[in-house]
Design an enzyme around this catalytic site. Structure first.
Site, mmCIF file in Angstrom:
data_model
loop_
_atom_site.group_PDB
_atom_site.id
_atom_site.type_symbol
_atom_site.label_atom_id
_atom_site.label_comp_id
_atom_site.label_asym_id
_atom_site.label_seq_id
_atom_site.Cartn_x
_atom_site.Cartn_y
_atom_site.Cartn_z
ATOM 1 N N ASP A 13 -17.143 21.218 -38.521
ATOM 2 C CA ASP A 13 -17.415 20.499 -39.765
ATOM 3 C C ASP A 13 -18.322 19.295 -39.560
ATOM 4 O OD1 ASP A 13 -15.629 22.294 -41.004
ATOM 5 O OD2 ASP A 13 -13.933 21.050 -40.416
ATOM 6 N N LYS A 16 -23.274 21.206 -39.642
ATOM 7 C CA LYS A 16 -24.234 22.100 -38.970
ATOM 8 C C LYS A 16 -25.132 22.825 -39.962
ATOM 9 C CE LYS A 16 -20.785 24.168 -36.796
ATOM 10 N NZ LYS A 16 -19.660 23.205 -36.922
ATOM 11 N N GLY A 40 -17.450 27.263 -42.225
ATOM 12 C CA GLY A 40 -17.805 26.907 -43.599
ATOM 13 C C GLY A 40 -18.993 25.985 -43.555
ATOM 14 N N HIS A 41 -20.172 26.515 -43.803
ATOM 15 C CA HIS A 41 -21.379 25.704 -43.714
ATOM 16 C C HIS A 41 -21.915 25.432 -45.114
ATOM 17 C CE1 HIS A 41 -22.019 27.148 -39.296
ATOM 18 N NE2 HIS A 41 -20.879 26.546 -39.501
ATOM 19 N N GLN A 223 -18.046 26.827 -35.553
ATOM 20 C CA GLN A 223 -17.034 26.035 -34.877
ATOM 21 C C GLN A 223 -17.707 25.002 -33.968
ATOM 22 O OE1 GLN A 223 -16.283 29.762 -34.880
ATOM 23 N NE2 GLN A 223 -15.744 29.068 -36.897
ATOM 24 N N THR A 303 -13.409 25.865 -45.834
ATOM 25 C CA THR A 303 -12.861 27.224 -45.806
ATOM 26 C C THR A 303 -11.438 27.242 -46.354
ATOM 27 O OG1 THR A 303 -14.269 27.852 -43.960
ATOM 28 C CG2 THR A 303 -12.308 29.174 -44.274
HETATM 29 P P1 IMO Z 1 -17.199 25.273 -38.875
HETATM 30 O O1 IMO Z 1 -18.187 26.294 -38.425
HETATM 31 C C1 IMO Z 1 -13.410 23.245 -38.301
HETATM 32 C C2 IMO Z 1 -10.182 25.516 -36.365
HETATM 33 C C3 IMO Z 1 -8.963 25.789 -37.217
HETATM 34 C C4 IMO Z 1 -7.882 25.846 -36.146
HETATM 35 C C5 IMO Z 1 -8.604 26.541 -34.984
HETATM 36 C C6 IMO Z 1 -8.369 28.040 -34.921
HETATM 37 O O2 IMO Z 1 -17.115 25.078 -40.344
HETATM 38 O O3 IMO Z 1 -17.398 23.969 -38.154
HETATM 39 P P2 IMO Z 1 -9.239 30.119 -36.302
HETATM 40 O O4 IMO Z 1 -9.126 30.424 -37.769
HETATM 41 O O5 IMO Z 1 -10.639 30.020 -35.810
HETATM 42 O O6 IMO Z 1 -8.404 31.026 -35.464
HETATM 43 O O7 IMO Z 1 -8.581 28.653 -36.160
HETATM 44 O O8 IMO Z 1 -9.979 26.295 -35.184
HETATM 45 N N1 IMO Z 1 -11.464 25.949 -36.953
HETATM 46 C C7 IMO Z 1 -12.364 25.116 -37.517
HETATM 47 N N2 IMO Z 1 -12.319 23.791 -37.740
HETATM 48 N N3 IMO Z 1 -14.528 23.919 -38.613
HETATM 49 C C8 IMO Z 1 -14.610 25.245 -38.347
HETATM 50 O O9 IMO Z 1 -15.772 25.912 -38.497
HETATM 51 C C9 IMO Z 1 -13.488 25.914 -37.826
HETATM 52 N N4 IMO Z 1 -13.213 27.192 -37.491
HETATM 53 C C10 IMO Z 1 -11.993 27.191 -36.948
HETATM 54 O O10 IMO Z 1 -8.729 24.751 -38.128
HETATM 55 O O11 IMO Z 1 -7.540 24.548 -35.717
HETATM 56 MG MG MG Z 2 -15.453 24.181 -41.390
#
Ligand code: IMO
Ligand code: MG
Length: 428
Positions: A13, A16, A40-41, A223, A303
């Site tokens: 988050d 990106k 979630g972009h 992530q 998300t």
């Molecule tokens: P973006 O791309 C923030 C976190 C979840 C959880 C851990 C595992 O938007 O930055 P999962 O569903 O992947 O098995 O969850 O990872 N998590 C994120 N946190 N931004 C994300 O994506 C995330 N994708 C997964 O909250 O702690």
């Molecule tokens: Mg996110």
């Protein structure tokens, strides 16, 4: 021309999507190499905020080809929904603009049901409940279903039926949960396969050809480094490699093709889900940094809608992820949010059992016992949201950036001063 890699440098988050959106101006291909629709972009275009979960952010630049690499896990139902949403914003989503690797893995309702069941049973880590971990589990145990099977919709439907029946046993035996309708899902997913089959391609060849032709490739990470399955705060991580190695395996490209690595970090820190967070804040400053949720850019998961945990900037963590990824530069987002805070803090070390650690510990249990050592920096009060050049930015903001650069050993070359496309300042 080579590959520019864009990665999350903290816990996700970081903003990106908008940095990819800006860099995509100069890219011929934007490719995702890891994760799934747990990402979630958000991108703000005019008054519209568009949220992408799986489709690469290059979809908003008409000249970009968008690729979902083999390292991705793909939920056919959600992907079709996302494609329809993008189309309704007037944007072309056709095989001319989007290709899907034949060797990515699919996420099925069974994976999501298991993810949700485990989280509800208290054995989870606060996942996004998108079935990510269970899909990668099947991939690693060599029982997964690859996207290539969608070229044969009947066979794909049969595989979905079999998978669902298998999952139903686990749902009943381990979680006391009722079954999913395997037949209904088989029909739905055979139909989804028919719609997605035209997008399937050999993305290895696409990348090889693009590199040979000198095309400009942007690899869009989902992530972030501290959520990486190997290098993050295990087990409070996602199930893919969100660091630079994931680009090589998840897109099938050679390492020497990577010419630039841009890490994206927020000017403070956030984390959603469980796991240690050394600089986490509670109270008034936390509310101040998080925002009320009234604005789409406030700190609530795009998300899942969960309020994000917030804290001060952690230079120990960023130095670690900069080294880990060979970051050539950092994009620092949300500097506008810090305007008006009298004293800013940067974490420069961790204290554990009376000793100061200068390096990020590998052991998550140790990390969980760390407390922050802060350095205080005077804040700035100017409204920076209308500034468009580095030269205009207040001297105190420059001092904040310089301190981060020195502590983390990496240059800040991009900053954001607001959510809009034009509120991004790139150093020339
Ligand atoms: P973006 O791309 C923030 C976190 C979840 C959880 C851990 C595992 O938007 O930055 P999962 O569903 O992947 O098995 O969850 O990872 N998590 C994120 N946190 N931004 C994300 O994506 C995330 N994708 C997964 O909250 O702690
Ligand atoms: Mg996110």
């Amino acid at each position: 021309m080579g590959i520019t890699v864009l990665l999350g440098a903290q816990w996700g988050d970081e903003g990106k999507g908008r940095i990819v959106d800006a860099l995509a101006q100069d890219a011929d291909i934007v490719a995702r190499f890891n994760g799934g629709d747990n990402a979630g972009h958000s991108i703000t275009i005019g008054s519209q905020v568009v949220k992408l979960h799986l489709v690469p952010s290059g979809i908003f630049r008409d000249t970009c080809l968008n690729v979902l690499g083999n390292g991705v896990v793909l939920n056919p139902r959600n992907l079709l929904k996302e494609m329809a949403e993008i189309r309704s914003a007037g944007i072309e989503v056709t095989p001319r603009r989007l290709r899907i690797s034949q060797s990515a893995h699919v996420i099925l309702p069974g994976h999501i049901a298991l993810d949700a069941a485990r989280e509800a049973a208290g054995g989870g880590i606060g996942t996004t409940q998108r079935g990510i971990g269970f899909a990668y589990m099947d991939k690693a145990s060599r029982t997964g279903i690859r996207t290539g099977l969608m070229a044969d919709p009947e066979a794909f439907g049969d595989a979905v039926q079999k998978h669902t029946e298998q999952v139903n046993k686990t749902l009943a035996n381990e979680y006391g949960r009722g079954p999913l309708d395997a037949h209904e899902l088989a029909v739905e997913y055979a139909n989804a396969a028919r719609q997605l089959a035209p997008y399937l391609d050999n993305t290895f060849h696409i990348m090889q050809r693009a590199l040979a032709d000198g095309k400009r490739i942007l690899a869009e990470g989902a992530q972030a480094a501290l959520l990486d399955i190997d290098h993050g705060t295990y087990p409070f991580v996602t199930s893919s490699n969100a660091t630079v190695g994931g680009v090589i395996t998840g897109l099938a490209v050679p390492p020497q093709a990577i010419t630039r690595v841009v890490g994206v970090a927020k000017a403070f820190a956030t984390r959603v889900g469980g796991g240690p967070f050394v600089t986490e804040l509670q109270g008034e400053m936390a509310l101040r940094l998080r925002g009320t949720g009234a604005n789409p850019w406030d700190e609530y998961g795009s998300t899942t809608g969960r309020p994000r945990r917030v804290g001060w900037f952690d230079a120990v963590a960023l130095r670690y992820t900069a080294q880990l990824n060979g970051m050539s530069e950092v994009a620092l987002t949300k500097l506008d949010i810090l305007s008006g805070i009298d004293v800013l803090k940067i974490c420069v070390g961790y204290l554990v059992d009376g000793t100061q650690l200068d390096d990020f510990p590998q052991d998550t249990a140790v990390l969980a016992r760390c407390t922050p050592v802060y350095e205080e920096i005077p804040g700035w009060h100017e409204d920076v949201s209308r500034m468009r050049t580095f030269a205009e930015l207040p001297e105190r903001l420059h001092a904040y950036l310089r301190r981060i650069e020195t502590l983390c050993g990496v240059r800040v070359t991009i900053v954001s001063v607001g959510p809009e496309r034009e509120q991004l300042i790139l150093s020339s």
